[in-house]
Design an enzyme around this catalytic site. Structure first.
Site, PDB file in Angstrom:
ATOM      1  N   HIS A 104       1.488 -11.185   7.771  1.00  0.00           N
ATOM      2  CA  HIS A 104       2.149  -9.889   7.591  1.00  0.00           C
ATOM      3  C   HIS A 104       2.307  -9.170   8.930  1.00  0.00           C
ATOM      4  O   HIS A 104       3.335  -8.550   9.200  1.00  0.00           O
ATOM      5  CB  HIS A 104       1.352  -9.023   6.620  1.00  0.00           C
ATOM      6  CG  HIS A 104       1.295  -9.571   5.234  1.00  0.00           C
ATOM      7  ND1 HIS A 104       2.419  -9.977   4.551  1.00  0.00           N
ATOM      8  CD2 HIS A 104       0.236  -9.786   4.400  1.00  0.00           C
ATOM      9  CE1 HIS A 104       2.060 -10.424   3.335  1.00  0.00           C
ATOM     10  NE2 HIS A 104       0.749 -10.314   3.235  1.00  0.00           N
ATOM     11  N   ASP A 161      10.192 -13.055   3.047  1.00  0.00           N
ATOM     12  CA  ASP A 161       9.235 -13.872   2.296  1.00  0.00           C
ATOM     13  C   ASP A 161       8.643 -14.958   3.192  1.00  0.00           C
ATOM     14  O   ASP A 161       9.321 -15.479   4.077  1.00  0.00           O
ATOM     15  CB  ASP A 161       9.952 -14.509   1.100  1.00  0.00           C
ATOM     16  CG  ASP A 161       8.984 -14.984   0.033  1.00  0.00           C
ATOM     17  OD1 ASP A 161       7.791 -14.624   0.091  1.00  0.00           O
ATOM     18  OD2 ASP A 161       9.416 -15.733  -0.865  1.00  0.00           O
ATOM     19  N   LEU A 216      22.289   2.656  13.231  1.00  0.00           N
ATOM     20  CA  LEU A 216      21.876   1.885  12.066  1.00  0.00           C
ATOM     21  C   LEU A 216      20.829   2.627  11.250  1.00  0.00           C
ATOM     22  O   LEU A 216      19.941   3.289  11.800  1.00  0.00           O
ATOM     23  CB  LEU A 216      21.314   0.537  12.530  1.00  0.00           C
ATOM     24  CG  LEU A 216      20.716  -0.390  11.455  1.00  0.00           C
ATOM     25  CD1 LEU A 216      21.108  -1.832  11.743  1.00  0.00           C
ATOM     26  CD2 LEU A 216      19.195  -0.286  11.422  1.00  0.00           C
ATOM     27  N   ARG A 257      -4.032 -14.308   5.444  1.00  0.00           N
ATOM     28  CA  ARG A 257      -2.679 -13.911   5.062  1.00  0.00           C
ATOM     29  C   ARG A 257      -2.207 -12.678   5.831  1.00  0.00           C
ATOM     30  O   ARG A 257      -1.026 -12.559   6.166  1.00  0.00           O
ATOM     31  CB  ARG A 257      -2.625 -13.634   3.553  1.00  0.00           C
ATOM     32  CG  ARG A 257      -2.679 -14.874   2.684  1.00  0.00           C
ATOM     33  CD  ARG A 257      -2.729 -14.503   1.204  1.00  0.00           C
ATOM     34  NE  ARG A 257      -1.608 -13.680   0.801  1.00  0.00           N
ATOM     35  CZ  ARG A 257      -0.424 -14.155   0.429  1.00  0.00           C
ATOM     36  NH1 ARG A 257      -0.210 -15.468   0.420  1.00  0.00           N
ATOM     37  NH2 ARG A 257       0.550 -13.345   0.067  1.00  0.00           N
ATOM     38  N   ARG A 295       2.358 -17.939   3.630  1.00  0.00           N
ATOM     39  CA  ARG A 295       2.436 -19.377   3.879  1.00  0.00           C
ATOM     40  C   ARG A 295       2.419 -19.677   5.373  1.00  0.00           C
ATOM     41  O   ARG A 295       1.850 -20.666   5.822  1.00  0.00           O
ATOM     42  CB  ARG A 295       3.694 -19.958   3.226  1.00  0.00           C
ATOM     43  CG  ARG A 295       3.507 -20.314   1.754  1.00  0.00           C
ATOM     44  CD  ARG A 295       4.818 -20.580   1.073  1.00  0.00           C
ATOM     45  NE  ARG A 295       5.506 -19.321   0.735  1.00  0.00           N
ATOM     46  CZ  ARG A 295       6.710 -19.269   0.210  1.00  0.00           C
ATOM     47  NH1 ARG A 295       7.373 -20.383  -0.023  1.00  0.00           N
ATOM     48  NH2 ARG A 295       7.258 -18.107  -0.076  1.00  0.00           N
ATOM     49  N   ASN A 300       5.277 -14.793   4.652  1.00  0.00           N
ATOM     50  CA  ASN A 300       4.228 -14.401   5.597  1.00  0.00           C
ATOM     51  C   ASN A 300       2.902 -15.100   5.300  1.00  0.00           C
ATOM     52  O   ASN A 300       2.229 -15.589   6.211  1.00  0.00           O
ATOM     53  CB  ASN A 300       4.008 -12.883   5.545  1.00  0.00           C
ATOM     54  CG  ASN A 300       5.190 -12.099   6.074  1.00  0.00           C
ATOM     55  OD1 ASN A 300       6.002 -12.617   6.826  1.00  0.00           O
ATOM     56  ND2 ASN A 300       5.291 -10.842   5.671  1.00  0.00           N
ATOM     57  N   THR A 319       6.838  -3.039  -6.356  1.00  0.00           N
ATOM     58  CA  THR A 319       5.941  -2.414  -7.327  1.00  0.00           C
ATOM     59  C   THR A 319       4.977  -3.439  -7.926  1.00  0.00           C
ATOM     60  O   THR A 319       3.923  -3.070  -8.442  1.00  0.00           O
ATOM     61  CB  THR A 319       6.758  -1.757  -8.459  1.00  0.00           C
ATOM     62  OG1 THR A 319       7.722  -2.688  -8.960  1.00  0.00           O
ATOM     63  CG2 THR A 319       7.480  -0.518  -7.958  1.00  0.00           C
ATOM     64  N   GLU A 320       5.332  -4.715  -7.845  1.00  0.00           N
ATOM     65  CA  GLU A 320       4.449  -5.772  -8.352  1.00  0.00           C
ATOM     66  C   GLU A 320       3.391  -6.196  -7.342  1.00  0.00           C
ATOM     67  O   GLU A 320       2.402  -6.838  -7.705  1.00  0.00           O
ATOM     68  CB  GLU A 320       5.273  -7.006  -8.762  1.00  0.00           C
ATOM     69  CG  GLU A 320       6.133  -6.819 -10.003  1.00  0.00           C
ATOM     70  CD  GLU A 320       7.387  -5.992  -9.738  1.00  0.00           C
ATOM     71  OE1 GLU A 320       7.814  -5.254 -10.636  1.00  0.00           O
ATOM     72  OE2 GLU A 320       7.923  -6.064  -8.605  1.00  0.00           O
ATOM     73  N   SER A 360      13.535 -11.433  -7.249  1.00  0.00           N
ATOM     74  CA  SER A 360      12.227 -10.769  -7.286  1.00  0.00           C
ATOM     75  C   SER A 360      12.335  -9.258  -7.507  1.00  0.00           C
ATOM     76  O   SER A 360      11.712  -8.467  -6.794  1.00  0.00           O
ATOM     77  CB  SER A 360      11.446 -11.068  -6.001  1.00  0.00           C
ATOM     78  OG  SER A 360      11.198 -12.442  -5.873  1.00  0.00           O
TER      79      SER A 360
END
Length: 258
Positions: free
Chosen positions: A55, A38, A149, A51, A42, A40, A84-85, A214
């Site tokens: 990202h 969370d 991994l 924005r 800002r 990116n 999904t939001e 979230s």
């Protein structure tokens, strides 16, 4: 408050940082680390950038954190890349976000293969653009035999939808006589979720100072240790990951016991 919870250490010398890694590896390393990436937007706004620049910068952080997590022995790293939001965001931003997996995997796939990393995904792939599906599908195919991994992208993922779909599948299997109601345990229900082949996360990290889930892995995070930081995701670095794991190793996990 968060700064008091997670005080940052002074920038270590390279040798000091390597010492911390060696020390971590001598104790229990979280098998599955999940990250809500969370901040990116800002981060970009603070720099008067669009924005999407945040990202793009955040994508580079995924690479660094994946390499270190693999080195210290984390088995699964789940990164919440798109919910999904998130389709509610402006179209230009959504279109850019849908191109990021293609760019990330197109650029770093050879490195992931060399590092023995296996790429997986949870989420609703059928609703992603074709170019995104192809990039993720190729990465999963090309790394399917890797044994290091697991880099698990939560892409077009929503936990409530996942749980509801699981319930529907259970009902269908009961109707068809594949299982009975008495067979339905927590462990059995977990096998109906997208994470059926993974252990639940041991450690959840969320950046940017927000303290909420979230709609992320609501079932799987029942006994996960949480670690929050004010650091915005594009500023998150290897030292912050070490801070989180050291905090995890300093906690006593009781799983409801004493």
């Amino acid at each position: 408050m968060l700064n008091k919870m997670n005080p940052w250490k002074k920038e270590p010398s390279p040798s000091g940082f390597r010492d911390r890694i060696l020390q971590i590896k001598e104790h229990q390393v979280p098998s599955h680390v999940a990250i809500i990436m969370d901040g990116n937007g800002r981060w970009a706004k603070k720099r008067a950038l669009p924005r999407v620049a945040g990202h793009h910068e955040g994508m580079k952080v995924v690479r660094k954190i994946t390499k270190l997590a693999n080195e210290i022995g984390v088995k699964t790293l789940t990164v919440y890349a798109f919910s999904t939001e998130n389709w509610k965001r402006p179209k230009m931003e959504v279109d850019f976000l849908m191109k990021l997996p293609e760019e990330f995997l197109g650029t770093f796939l050879p490195e992931l293969i060399e590092e023995n990393v296996r790429v997986e995904m949870i989420g609703y792939m059928d609703k992603l653009p074709e170019h995104t599906r192809k990039a993720v599908g190729k990465a999963m195919e090309d790394t399917k035999d890797n044994t290091g991994l697991v880099l698990n992208f939560a892409l077009n993922y929503g936990s409530r939808a996942e749980i509801l779909d699981g319930v529907k599948k259970v009902i269908e299997d009961i109707k068809n006589g594949k299982i009975s109601e008495d067979d339905l345990t927590e462990e059995a229900f977990s096998s109906y979720l997208m994470t059926k082949d993974m252990n639940d996360p041991d450690l959840l990290i969320r950046t940017s100072g927000e303290i909420r889930l979230s709609n992320f892995m609501l079932w799987q995070l029942a006994y996960t240790e949480f670690w929050f930081t004010d650091v915005l995701w594009p500023d998150f670095n290897e030292e912050h990951l070490i801070d989180a794991i050291e905090a995890f190793q300093g906690r006593q996990r009781r799983f409801g016991g004493v």
